[in-house]
Design an enzyme around this catalytic site. Structure first.
Site, PDB file in Angstrom:
ATOM      1  N   ASP A  67      15.519  23.165   2.761  1.00  0.00           N
ATOM      2  CA  ASP A  67      14.958  22.704   4.294  1.00  0.00           C
ATOM      3  C   ASP A  67      14.014  21.728   4.541  1.00  0.00           C
ATOM      4  O   ASP A  67      12.992  21.442   5.225  1.00  0.00           O
ATOM      5  CB  ASP A  67      14.739  24.382   5.476  1.00  0.00           C
ATOM      6  CG  ASP A  67      13.611  24.586   4.852  1.00  0.00           C
ATOM      7  OD1 ASP A  67      12.709  24.592   3.543  1.00  0.00           O
ATOM      8  OD2 ASP A  67      13.244  25.625   5.713  1.00  0.00           O
ATOM      9  N   HIS A 270      13.431  -1.892 -14.574  1.00  0.00           N
ATOM     10  CA  HIS A 270      13.499  -0.825 -13.441  1.00  0.00           C
ATOM     11  C   HIS A 270      12.551   0.067 -13.932  1.00  0.00           C
ATOM     12  O   HIS A 270      12.814   1.518 -13.672  1.00  0.00           O
ATOM     13  CB  HIS A 270      14.592  -0.715 -11.790  1.00  0.00           C
ATOM     14  CG  HIS A 270      15.273  -1.963 -11.919  1.00  0.00           C
ATOM     15  ND1 HIS A 270      16.294  -2.242 -10.979  1.00  0.00           N
ATOM     16  CD2 HIS A 270      14.155  -2.879 -11.656  1.00  0.00           C
ATOM     17  CE1 HIS A 270      16.449  -3.288 -10.701  1.00  0.00           C
ATOM     18  NE2 HIS A 270      15.640  -3.991 -10.748  1.00  0.00           N
ATOM     19  N   ASP A 287       4.788  -4.061 -11.296  1.00  0.00           N
ATOM     20  CA  ASP A 287       5.725  -4.562  -9.727  1.00  0.00           C
ATOM     21  C   ASP A 287       5.084  -2.625  -8.565  1.00  0.00           C
ATOM     22  O   ASP A 287       5.978  -2.294  -8.562  1.00  0.00           O
ATOM     23  CB  ASP A 287       6.791  -4.219 -10.595  1.00  0.00           C
ATOM     24  CG  ASP A 287       8.222  -5.223  -9.290  1.00  0.00           C
ATOM     25  OD1 ASP A 287       7.730  -5.382  -7.891  1.00  0.00           O
ATOM     26  OD2 ASP A 287       9.001  -5.554  -9.427  1.00  0.00           O
ATOM     27  N   ASP A 298       6.224  -7.922  -1.477  1.00  0.00           N
ATOM     28  CA  ASP A 298       6.735  -7.228  -2.953  1.00  0.00           C
ATOM     29  C   ASP A 298       6.175  -8.113  -4.032  1.00  0.00           C
ATOM     30  O   ASP A 298       6.312  -9.635  -4.197  1.00  0.00           O
ATOM     31  CB  ASP A 298       7.971  -7.524  -2.984  1.00  0.00           C
ATOM     32  CG  ASP A 298       8.830  -7.187  -4.563  1.00  0.00           C
ATOM     33  OD1 ASP A 298       8.176  -6.558  -5.106  1.00  0.00           O
ATOM     34  OD2 ASP A 298       9.563  -7.137  -4.663  1.00  0.00           O
ATOM     35  N   HIS A 377      17.204 -11.926 -15.354  1.00  0.00           N
ATOM     36  CA  HIS A 377      17.459 -11.619 -13.640  1.00  0.00           C
ATOM     37  C   HIS A 377      17.188 -12.897 -13.184  1.00  0.00           C
ATOM     38  O   HIS A 377      16.390 -13.780 -14.179  1.00  0.00           O
ATOM     39  CB  HIS A 377      16.484 -10.464 -14.022  1.00  0.00           C
ATOM     40  CG  HIS A 377      14.604 -10.783 -14.088  1.00  0.00           C
ATOM     41  ND1 HIS A 377      14.174 -11.707 -13.179  1.00  0.00           N
ATOM     42  CD2 HIS A 377      13.637 -10.596 -14.909  1.00  0.00           C
ATOM     43  CE1 HIS A 377      12.678 -11.882 -13.482  1.00  0.00           C
ATOM     44  NE2 HIS A 377      12.440 -10.646 -13.995  1.00  0.00           N
ATOM     45  N   HIS A 381      14.672 -13.164  -4.727  1.00  0.00           N
ATOM     46  CA  HIS A 381      15.399 -12.363  -3.445  1.00  0.00           C
ATOM     47  C   HIS A 381      15.215 -12.793  -2.101  1.00  0.00           C
ATOM     48  O   HIS A 381      13.848 -13.063  -2.506  1.00  0.00           O
ATOM     49  CB  HIS A 381      15.858 -11.028  -4.507  1.00  0.00           C
ATOM     50  CG  HIS A 381      14.711 -10.002  -3.798  1.00  0.00           C
ATOM     51  ND1 HIS A 381      14.160  -9.702  -2.489  1.00  0.00           N
ATOM     52  CD2 HIS A 381      13.812  -9.786  -5.697  1.00  0.00           C
ATOM     53  CE1 HIS A 381      12.916  -9.423  -3.664  1.00  0.00           C
ATOM     54  NE2 HIS A 381      12.867  -9.107  -5.234  1.00  0.00           N
ATOM     55  N   GLU A 411       9.783 -14.349  -9.048  1.00  0.00           N
ATOM     56  CA  GLU A 411       9.501 -13.785 -10.087  1.00  0.00           C
ATOM     57  C   GLU A 411      10.151 -13.992 -11.237  1.00  0.00           C
ATOM     58  O   GLU A 411      10.592 -12.956 -11.167  1.00  0.00           O
ATOM     59  CB  GLU A 411       9.867 -12.146  -9.463  1.00  0.00           C
ATOM     60  CG  GLU A 411      11.047 -11.985  -9.350  1.00  0.00           C
ATOM     61  CD  GLU A 411      11.958 -10.815  -8.380  1.00  0.00           C
ATOM     62  OE1 GLU A 411      11.154  -9.890  -8.979  1.00  0.00           O
ATOM     63  OE2 GLU A 411      12.419 -10.429  -7.372  1.00  0.00           O
ATOM     64  N   TYR A 415      10.430 -11.188 -21.381  1.00  0.00           N
ATOM     65  CA  TYR A 415      10.167  -9.887 -21.955  1.00  0.00           C
ATOM     66  C   TYR A 415      10.765  -9.278 -23.427  1.00  0.00           C
ATOM     67  O   TYR A 415      11.989  -9.825 -23.716  1.00  0.00           O
ATOM     68  CB  TYR A 415      11.336  -8.318 -21.267  1.00  0.00           C
ATOM     69  CG  TYR A 415      11.743  -8.882 -19.514  1.00  0.00           C
ATOM     70  CD1 TYR A 415      10.487  -8.776 -18.874  1.00  0.00           C
ATOM     71  CD2 TYR A 415      12.250 -10.086 -19.285  1.00  0.00           C
ATOM     72  CE1 TYR A 415       9.993  -8.502 -17.808  1.00  0.00           C
ATOM     73  CE2 TYR A 415      12.183 -10.073 -17.182  1.00  0.00           C
ATOM     74  CZ  TYR A 415      10.721  -9.346 -17.238  1.00  0.00           C
ATOM     75  OH  TYR A 415      10.633  -9.526 -15.732  1.00  0.00           O
ATOM     76  N   ARG A 433       5.471 -10.343 -16.028  1.00  0.00           N
ATOM     77  CA  ARG A 433       6.170 -10.658 -14.734  1.00  0.00           C
ATOM     78  C   ARG A 433       5.512 -11.465 -13.404  1.00  0.00           C
ATOM     79  O   ARG A 433       4.298 -10.372 -13.606  1.00  0.00           O
ATOM     80  CB  ARG A 433       7.158  -9.678 -14.359  1.00  0.00           C
ATOM     81  CG  ARG A 433       8.446 -10.251 -12.741  1.00  0.00           C
ATOM     82  CD  ARG A 433       9.538  -9.600 -12.255  1.00  0.00           C
ATOM     83  NE  ARG A 433       9.024  -8.138 -12.433  1.00  0.00           N
ATOM     84  CZ  ARG A 433       9.361  -7.127 -12.915  1.00  0.00           C
ATOM     85  NH1 ARG A 433      10.284  -7.366 -14.336  1.00  0.00           N
ATOM     86  NH2 ARG A 433       8.584  -5.792 -12.769  1.00  0.00           N
ATOM     87  N   GLU A 435       5.026 -12.125  -9.574  1.00  0.00           N
ATOM     88  CA  GLU A 435       6.015 -12.218  -8.681  1.00  0.00           C
ATOM     89  C   GLU A 435       4.994 -12.684  -7.443  1.00  0.00           C
ATOM     90  O   GLU A 435       3.966 -12.056  -6.796  1.00  0.00           O
ATOM     91  CB  GLU A 435       6.790 -10.953  -8.340  1.00  0.00           C
ATOM     92  CG  GLU A 435       7.514 -11.135  -7.195  1.00  0.00           C
ATOM     93  CD  GLU A 435       8.324  -9.526  -6.902  1.00  0.00           C
ATOM     94  OE1 GLU A 435       8.789  -9.631  -6.398  1.00  0.00           O
ATOM     95  OE2 GLU A 435       8.090  -9.018  -8.189  1.00  0.00           O
TER      96      GLU A 435
END
Length: 474
Positions: A67, A270, A287, A298, A377, A381, A411, A415, A433, A435
């Protein structure tokens, strides 16, 4: 809006090496006013036409276990149009309705439940505080809403987000159809609400950008805090805790699960575990962005765990930084959406050849997408109420043109996991990275996230000052 600042140094004076940590990121901007939400509703109703009705449901409550509920977060479309934060609510827009075009169905006041779960606005508060023309208890929706839908040709609604409510809406429409022989008329078309609404959300007002600017300042302070607390032997989750601490002390929350990846974990795009120990000689990729009043930031920064880049790390890092800066310079009105990515790919691919990661002619490597072995990538975005915000990236088959009011991330990354074959040994175990959050302005662009350094020398200086402060304190 002003052009981006060229300095990579923080705008604010910060306190290094104290238990208090960095100063708070300035006074927050005023919340968005009722007039802005009303303007959005009017704009949407103009798109709908006078023969239509829009129905927007609040986000449902989700159980975490038994709950215990997850922290409630209002549906972005619902909040965009209402500013109303309670669950079990439905907003209805009825263009041309003489008694009022904006209706809210909300939970009724209940002293017992409010003792347990918190205050409710109730129908009276929905009108008084949130600008509804009419408001009704949510328990009355089955009785009232079908009558509002009757004789409207089209229902604007987003199908598939809330499946339980989908069934209720279809039930109301079918109920009207079943009474056709009694002279009742059902809508004959359900139109995708998101087609019009998400295009509106893509263009941020001045007030929205102010909320995002503050979210970026909070996140920048969190990244600075992470740099100051980072050292070999600390666990990733300890750094993640410092980031969340900085968010919460500024009345913000995470806009997504923070990625705190040391060494090889920085090569997992991710990465979520945040459970490994940080090792001397490795890089740490963070990140992490926050959400302030439903608007996201971000930011990604990468820095050495021990505060000093090795030669190979510095060469790779400077390449990604070059791509980041070149892509940001490509953000301007009239340029197409994919241009910053094309610029970043050009810079990165040429740099991969210089570093010995790739061999061949740069145009050929780009055409054959060989670079994707190390950069897989896109370069950004849309950013807004959602960290991966709504809005089309193409109009037809063509990339859409950038326009003032749009906000995007930039970004680029590189890698090179451990064990990668065909690259110099010293270049392995590197995940980088960088960004930033970038609104398109009339003059070009602004960088909201310049409050945290990204030049290698500036990062090393921040971490050296933190080391010195810890040494003095001990």
């Amino acid at each position: 809006m002003a052009r981006p600042r060229r300095s990579t140094e923080p705008r604010r004076r910060t306190v290094v090496g104290t238990r208090r940590g960095p100063e708070l990121p300035g006074a927050p901007p005023p919340p968005l006013g009722r007039d802005e939400y009303a303007r959005r509703r009017r704009a949407l109703m103009r798109e709908m036409g006078r023969d239509a009705i829009a129905v927007i449901a609040a986000a449902p409550v989700h159980l975490r276990n038994n709950d215990v509920e997850y922290a409630y977060r209002q549906d972005s479309d619902f909040h965009h149009l209402t500013g109303f934060g309670e669950p079990e609510s439905v907003a209805v827009l009825v263009p041309g309705r003489p008694q009022g075009e904006y209706l809210l169905f909300v939970r009724d006041r209940d002293p017992t439940r409010e003792t347990w779960d918190g205050r409710r606005a109730g129908p009276a508060g929905a009108c008084r505080d949130f600008g509804a023309d009419d408001a009704f208890p949510i328990a009355d929706i089955d009785e009232i809403l079908p009558g509002l839908m009757e004789s409207r040709a089209r229902v604007f609604y987003t199908v598939g987000v809330n499946r339980d409510f989908d069934q209720r809406l279809v039930g109301w429409v079918n109920g009207l159809r079943a009474q056709a022989k009694h002279g009742r008329h059902a809508p004959h078309e359900i139109v995708a609400l998101e087609h019009a609404l998400h295009e509106m959300r893509l263009f941020k007002s001045r007030g929205e950008v102010e909320q995002m600017r503050h979210a970026a300042r909070i996140a920048a302070a969190a990244h600075l805090r992470a740099m100051r607390h980072c050292r070999p032997g600390v666990f990733e989750y300890e750094i993640a805790a410092e980031i969340r601490h900085e968010f919460h002390r500024a009345d913000a929350d995470i806009s997504y699960l923070p990625i705190v990846g040391g060494g090889a974990n920085g090569c997992i795009l991710h990465y979520r575990e945040n459970a490994s120990v940080l090792r001397d000689g490795e890089l740490l990729l963070i990140d992490a962005g926050c959400e302030f009043r439903h608007y996201a930031s971000d930011i990604t920064r990468t820095f050495p765990v021990n505060g000093r880049f090795s030669a190979a790390q510095r060469a790779a890092y400077d390449l990604v930084l070059e791509a980041n800066r070149a892509a940001i310079e490509a953000v301007r009105p009239g340029e197409h959406w994919n241009r910053p990515h094309e610029v970043a790919v050009q810079v990165l691919t040429a740099g991969m050849v210089r570093l010995g990661l790739l061999k061949g002619r740069v145009p050929t490597l780009i055409k054959e997408e060989t670079y994707r072995r190390f950069y897989m990538h896109k370069t950004g975005h849309w950013l807004g109420m959602d960290v991966h915000d709504v809005g089309e990236y193409k109009i037809g088959d063509a990339w859409r043109a950038l326009e003032p009011g749009m906000v995007l991330t930039i970004e680029p990354g590189l890698y090179i996991p451990p064990g990668t074959r065909g690259v110099p040994p010293e270049s392995r175990n590197i995940g980088i990275r960088i960004e930033d959050d970038v609104p398109v302005t009339r003059e070009g662009h602004e960088v909201l996230t310049d409050g945290v350094p990204k030049a290698a020398d500036a990062i090393e200086a921040v971490m050296a000052a933190a080391r010195a402060a810890r040494s003095t304190a001990s």
